[in-house]
Write an enzyme that holds these catalytic residues in place. Structure first.
Site, short mmCIF file in Angstrom:
data_model
loop_
_atom_site.label_atom_id
_atom_site.label_comp_id
_atom_site.label_asym_id
_atom_site.label_seq_id
_atom_site.Cartn_x
_atom_site.Cartn_y
_atom_site.Cartn_z
N PHE A 1 3.69 5.06 5.62
CA PHE A 1 2.94 4.14 6.47
C PHE A 1 1.87 3.44 5.63
O PHE A 1 1.26 4.04 4.76
CB PHE A 1 2.29 4.90 7.62
CG PHE A 1 3.22 5.88 8.27
CD1 PHE A 1 4.14 5.45 9.22
CD2 PHE A 1 3.22 7.22 7.91
CE1 PHE A 1 5.03 6.35 9.80
CE2 PHE A 1 4.10 8.12 8.47
CZ PHE A 1 5.02 7.68 9.43
N GLY B 1 0.80 -1.22 0.00
CA GLY B 1 0.00 0.00 0.00
C GLY B 1 0.83 1.26 0.00
O GLY B 1 1.82 1.40 -0.73
N CYS B 2 0.44 2.20 0.86
CA CYS B 2 1.09 3.50 0.92
C CYS B 2 2.54 3.42 1.37
O CYS B 2 3.33 4.32 1.12
CB CYS B 2 0.31 4.43 1.85
SG CYS B 2 -1.38 4.77 1.29
N ALA B 3 2.91 2.35 2.08
CA ALA B 3 4.28 2.21 2.58
C ALA B 3 5.23 1.73 1.49
O ALA B 3 6.46 1.74 1.68
CB ALA B 3 4.32 1.24 3.76
N ALA B 4 4.70 1.30 0.35
CA ALA B 4 5.52 0.63 -0.65
C ALA B 4 6.59 1.52 -1.26
O ALA B 4 7.68 1.05 -1.59
CB ALA B 4 4.63 0.05 -1.74
#
Length: 349
Positions: A334, A137-140
């Site tokens: 995150f 997700g956004c942490a990638a």
């Protein structure tokens, strides 16, 4: 150690303001009993506008999942090629000089990965390594940076291309009516980024240390329900309280690797999970509000771009021209898990 050069950011051609999105949601759900609360929460996201890959009327019509997948594949290839060509130019490299391609995306599915199409569509070597990251997700984006830095350390002289491509609008579910669904519909935007990490000389952010952290038993905080109509985004309100747990880990990481308190760093590249996430980072890391101005700017102008965010903020840092060699900074994002990915380093020229 690897040096992140200037990212290239490519936006889709369609744009929607927050006022327009509110009108669309009201039209879809005219009798929702909590409209005053929903409207207030949407305004509190501080997202003014976003870019989307198709006109909003086409998106809310919700074609079949198969058709959305075809759009995803077509636009991923088209927009990514543009971003990659610009990123290579920014890094003053040719495609054949890239040793590894990392692609991050959580808003669609392709097999083979976009990495394979890029190697075929552009003059990369057949021996170019591939690393798709699909479920962070956004942490990638931050995770890709950390894995690229480790690759450059393991293979001195290597160059790594990171492509992050998120078409969040293709996950919009017009029939969903939970408050979290309305907020998500008003928060996420579409964009593609490409960025080269060089292990030799260059101008940019030299990554010198990195860390990952997962809060156990938080798998339900950020998730997808996969249904016949596609990916249904699930967001638990408990996610808003995670930064209080993660911030001490971030503080310890900075103090151990940079020998400074977070408040003494020169710049920050933070994922714009939303206004509340940035508020919590400012509060719990003890940093001045103006230090997250570029992340706030990205959120207001583009929304939450998932894995693309850190590259969008980093590109703004380059364009601001305020950094000097030797400046110390922190990059963090995150995502699902609840996962935090972070890295620290030095601005070099």
């Amino acid at each position: 150690m690897g040096i992140l050069t200037k990212p290239a950011i490519v936006r889709p051609q369609y744009r929607i303001t927050q006022d327009e999105m509110v009108d669309v949601l009201q039209r879809l759900h005219p009798n929702h009993p909590d409209w005053s609360k929903i409207n207030r929460m949407i305004r509190n996201t501080q997202v003014n506008e976003r870019y989307i890959v198709r006109p909003i009327e086409e998106i809310i019509a919700h074609s079949r999942f198969e058709e959305r997948s075809l759009i995803y594949k077509e636009e991923m290839r088209r927009l990514s090629v543009q971003a990659v060509e610009q990123a290579l130019e920014n890094a003053e490299l040719e495609a054949f000089q890239i040793d590894l391609i990392i692609v991050t995306s959580c808003t669609g599915f392709m097999m083979p990965s976009l990495t394979a199409y890029l190697i075929s569509d552009l003059p990369f070597r057949e021996q170019t390594k591939q690393l798709p990251i699909a479920q962070l997700g956004c942490a990638a984006g931050a995770s890709a940076i950390n894995r690229a830095a480790e690759y450059c350390e393991a293979f001195p002289g290597a160059n790594v291309l990171i492509v992050s491509a998120e078409l969040c609008s293709l996950c919009f579910q017009p029939a969903e009516s939970a408050i979290s669904d309305f907020v998500s519909a008003a928060l996420f935007g579409d964009s593609v980024s490409a960025c080269v990490m060089k292990s030799t000389s260059g101008t940019g952010f030299q990554v010198e240390s990195n860390a990952s952290y997962l809060i156990k038993h938080t798998e339900n905080y950020i998730a997808y329900d996969v249904k016949d109509t596609g990916f249904h985004f699930v967001l638990d309100k408990q996610v808003m309280y995670t930064i209080e747990t993660v911030a001490p880990v971030m503080r310890e990481f900075v103090e151990e690797t940079v020998q400074r308190a977070p408040s003494d760093l020169d710049f920050f590249v933070f994922h714009t999970g939303g206004r509340r996430i940035l508020d919590e980072l400012v509060k719990h890391l003890g940093i001045a509000e103006q230090r997250v101005a570029l992340s706030r700017e990205s959120l207001a102008e583009c929304g939450n771009l998932s894995s693309v965010v850190v590259f969008d903020v980093l590109a703004r840092l380059f364009e601001a021209g305020t950094r000097s060699p030797g400046d110390k900074g922190l990059l963090a994002a995150f995502g699902p898990g609840f996962t935090a990915e972070m890295c620290a380093g030095t601005w070099v020229e």
